[in-house]
Design a protein around this motif. Sequence first.
Motif: not given
Length: 304
Positions: A150-152, A157-158, A193-197
């Motif tokens: 997730s680039p956003q 965070e960066k 940043s990875i998003e998962l359910t």
Amino acid sequence: MGYQEIIEDLYKSVKREENIGSLASFIPELGKVDPQKFGIHLITTDGRAFGVGDYEEKFSIQSIIKVPSLALAYKIMGESLWARLGYEPSGTPFNSLVQLEHDRGIPKNPLINSGALVICDILISKLENPQEDFLHFMRKASGNPTIAYSPQIAESEKSVGYRNIALCNFIKSFGNIENDPDEVLDFYFNQCSIELTCRELSEAFLFFANFGVVPSSGDRIMTGSQVKRINAIMQTCGFYDESGEFAFKVGLPGKSGVGGGIVAVHPGQYSIAVWSPVLNKKGNSYRGVKFLEQFTTRTELSIF
Ligand code: GLU
């Protein structure tokens, strides 16, 4: 009682209690999440699945990714991995700098930030296209072709990542980072940043509960012996300086992230993911720990 009734019952009772703690607002994007979100998903090694609450909603898995990242590095490096970092609990917060000075840049374990940065450095040295190859590994291990960064969230965070930047440069000063620290940090922030359910997360960790094999595809991701060692590291190091308490209360190997996710595995039985973004003082999901404690008590199933 079956798993579905138990998780529904505990979901209701934990939700009735006060939700004590705060969001991980030190990462601006994570401060925007609805604190009342709460989801649970369990999948067994023989393919039965059970869910309750917000288990189909994506959240940032943050440090939970440190486990698959370790898995890939261990698979590539074998035992030589342990020349670069240890496998002892740190007893310090996830982003601590203090031990590194004493240990001359050798992180205590791969599940704290310093260790995860060294793992990212190793993957950059060993993989042809680290960012893509890592996603490929995750997709294969989880049977989920949609996993993406997730680039956003990574950018968010960066923009405030001073401590991780300090950690990476500090380790580099001892010679335990081979690559450009900016490249290592970008990879690290992307991984976090990875998003998962909850459903996807429980599926992604099922091979850790199944001795290294993805049950649905039959793909062997790692050897049984390697998975045994990674589960041991989750058990002793997976919850920052609350790892002993989690083992004491829950009795399963697992990993938490500051997005409020927790995943835990019962070898030979199941993988379970819980998400509730309000964190306790140690950075672990307040309701997540409460739920899992009651879950292993009620089912009378734990590895101990
Ligand atoms: N990206 C977070 C950090 O490095 C991960 C922390 C965590 O989930 O433990 O601060």
